[in-house]
Design an enzyme around this catalytic site. Sequence first.
Site, mmCIF file in Angstrom:
data_model
loop_
_atom_site.group_PDB
_atom_site.id
_atom_site.type_symbol
_atom_site.label_atom_id
_atom_site.label_comp_id
_atom_site.label_asym_id
_atom_site.label_seq_id
_atom_site.Cartn_x
_atom_site.Cartn_y
_atom_site.Cartn_z
ATOM 1 N N TYR A 1 -11.663 -8.293 11.059
ATOM 2 C CA TYR A 1 -10.264 -7.992 11.343
ATOM 3 C C TYR A 1 -10.070 -7.255 12.672
ATOM 4 O O TYR A 1 -8.940 -6.974 13.061
ATOM 5 C CB TYR A 1 -9.667 -7.126 10.242
ATOM 6 C CG TYR A 1 -9.701 -7.766 8.868
ATOM 7 C CD1 TYR A 1 -8.879 -8.846 8.555
ATOM 8 C CD2 TYR A 1 -10.556 -7.287 7.876
ATOM 9 C CE1 TYR A 1 -8.905 -9.433 7.296
ATOM 10 C CE2 TYR A 1 -10.591 -7.869 6.619
ATOM 11 C CZ TYR A 1 -9.767 -8.940 6.342
ATOM 12 O OH TYR A 1 -9.795 -9.531 5.097
ATOM 13 N N HIS B 1 -2.748 -7.732 13.106
ATOM 14 C CA HIS B 1 -2.452 -6.686 12.124
ATOM 15 C C HIS B 1 -3.160 -5.372 12.463
ATOM 16 O O HIS B 1 -2.849 -4.341 11.866
ATOM 17 C CB HIS B 1 -2.882 -7.165 10.744
ATOM 18 C CG HIS B 1 -1.890 -6.869 9.647
ATOM 19 N ND1 HIS B 1 -0.580 -6.500 9.880
ATOM 20 C CD2 HIS B 1 -2.028 -6.874 8.294
ATOM 21 C CE1 HIS B 1 0.038 -6.303 8.721
ATOM 22 N NE2 HIS B 1 -0.811 -6.520 7.755
ATOM 23 N N PHE C 1 -7.623 -0.698 3.488
ATOM 24 C CA PHE C 1 -6.925 -1.953 3.740
ATOM 25 C C PHE C 1 -5.426 -1.665 3.784
ATOM 26 O O PHE C 1 -4.934 -0.703 3.209
ATOM 27 C CB PHE C 1 -7.281 -3.061 2.749
ATOM 28 C CG PHE C 1 -8.662 -3.614 2.986
ATOM 29 C CD1 PHE C 1 -8.857 -4.624 3.916
ATOM 30 C CD2 PHE C 1 -9.760 -3.098 2.320
ATOM 31 C CE1 PHE C 1 -10.133 -5.126 4.166
ATOM 32 C CE2 PHE C 1 -11.038 -3.590 2.570
ATOM 33 C CZ PHE C 1 -11.225 -4.598 3.490
ATOM 34 N N ASN D 1 -2.506 -2.645 2.692
ATOM 35 C CA ASN D 1 -1.516 -2.487 1.630
ATOM 36 C C ASN D 1 -1.625 -1.176 0.878
ATOM 37 O O ASN D 1 -0.712 -0.808 0.135
ATOM 38 C CB ASN D 1 -1.611 -3.649 0.643
ATOM 39 C CG ASN D 1 -1.185 -4.968 1.260
ATOM 40 O OD1 ASN D 1 -0.869 -5.043 2.445
ATOM 41 N ND2 ASN D 1 -1.184 -6.014 0.467
ATOM 42 N N ASP E 1 1.714 -2.664 13.878
ATOM 43 C CA ASP E 1 2.123 -3.961 14.414
ATOM 44 C C ASP E 1 3.502 -4.361 13.913
ATOM 45 O O ASP E 1 3.899 -4.005 12.812
ATOM 46 C CB ASP E 1 1.108 -5.022 14.002
ATOM 47 C CG ASP E 1 0.995 -5.141 12.485
ATOM 48 O OD1 ASP E 1 1.421 -6.154 11.922
ATOM 49 O OD2 ASP E 1 0.474 -4.200 11.836
ATOM 50 N N ASN F 1 3.804 -4.073 4.862
ATOM 51 C CA ASN F 1 3.208 -3.512 3.653
ATOM 52 C C ASN F 1 2.529 -2.167 3.864
ATOM 53 O O ASN F 1 2.486 -1.338 2.949
ATOM 54 C CB ASN F 1 2.213 -4.511 3.051
ATOM 55 C CG ASN F 1 2.899 -5.683 2.401
ATOM 56 O OD1 ASN F 1 4.041 -5.587 1.943
ATOM 57 N ND2 ASN F 1 2.224 -6.822 2.356
#
Length: 202
Positions: free
Chosen positions: A29, A34, A79, A81, A106, A127
């Site tokens: 990632y 993101h 993460f 969320n 972002d 989120n």
Amino acid sequence: MFFRRSKPAAPAGAPEFLIVGLGNPGDKYADTRHNAGFLCLDLLAEQHGADIRRLKYRSLLGDAVIGGHRCLLQKPQTFMNASGEAVRDAAAFYKIPPERILVLFDDVSLDVGRLRIRRKGTDGGHNGIKSIIYHLNSDRFPRVKIGVGKKPHPDYDLAAWVLSSFKPDEIQPLKEALRHACEAVPLLLDGRTDEAMNRFNS
């Protein structure tokens, strides 16, 4: 990563502010849309001699003095969320109220290279912000939205878009936006929010 790490700094005393960069942990990632918040926090750390490698509160943490203010730099490792769980734990330990938590993240509604600074607000469908609002029980924290570009077309899967990498022609405007975001941070810490918004909102 786009930016080099610099020498660590360890300012004394409790932090006045918590500066949070949002993203997802792991190499897969690292340079995705993101993770613009992580990228911004890395640049901020480089500029102020911080090393964001201390593991605590389910986060990577670093210490910095920015514009005369002691700050805790935080990259939640939960993460996206569940970002609010990590932010809540760090803020509770250091007794930092929402108004002194600055979040960098972002925004798919802004073109790459654009910024939008806000004093507070709703989650806007993000989120990570939704989780922070829920766990702080407040939306009264300032934030810097970093444009990562709109979906190529309305039917494009949003998750696939935010987890995609930046295109080569987007790298330079992204870097400029991240630098502007870092320039805005000292103004926000000083309470000069209007000035930051006037200079950097686009």
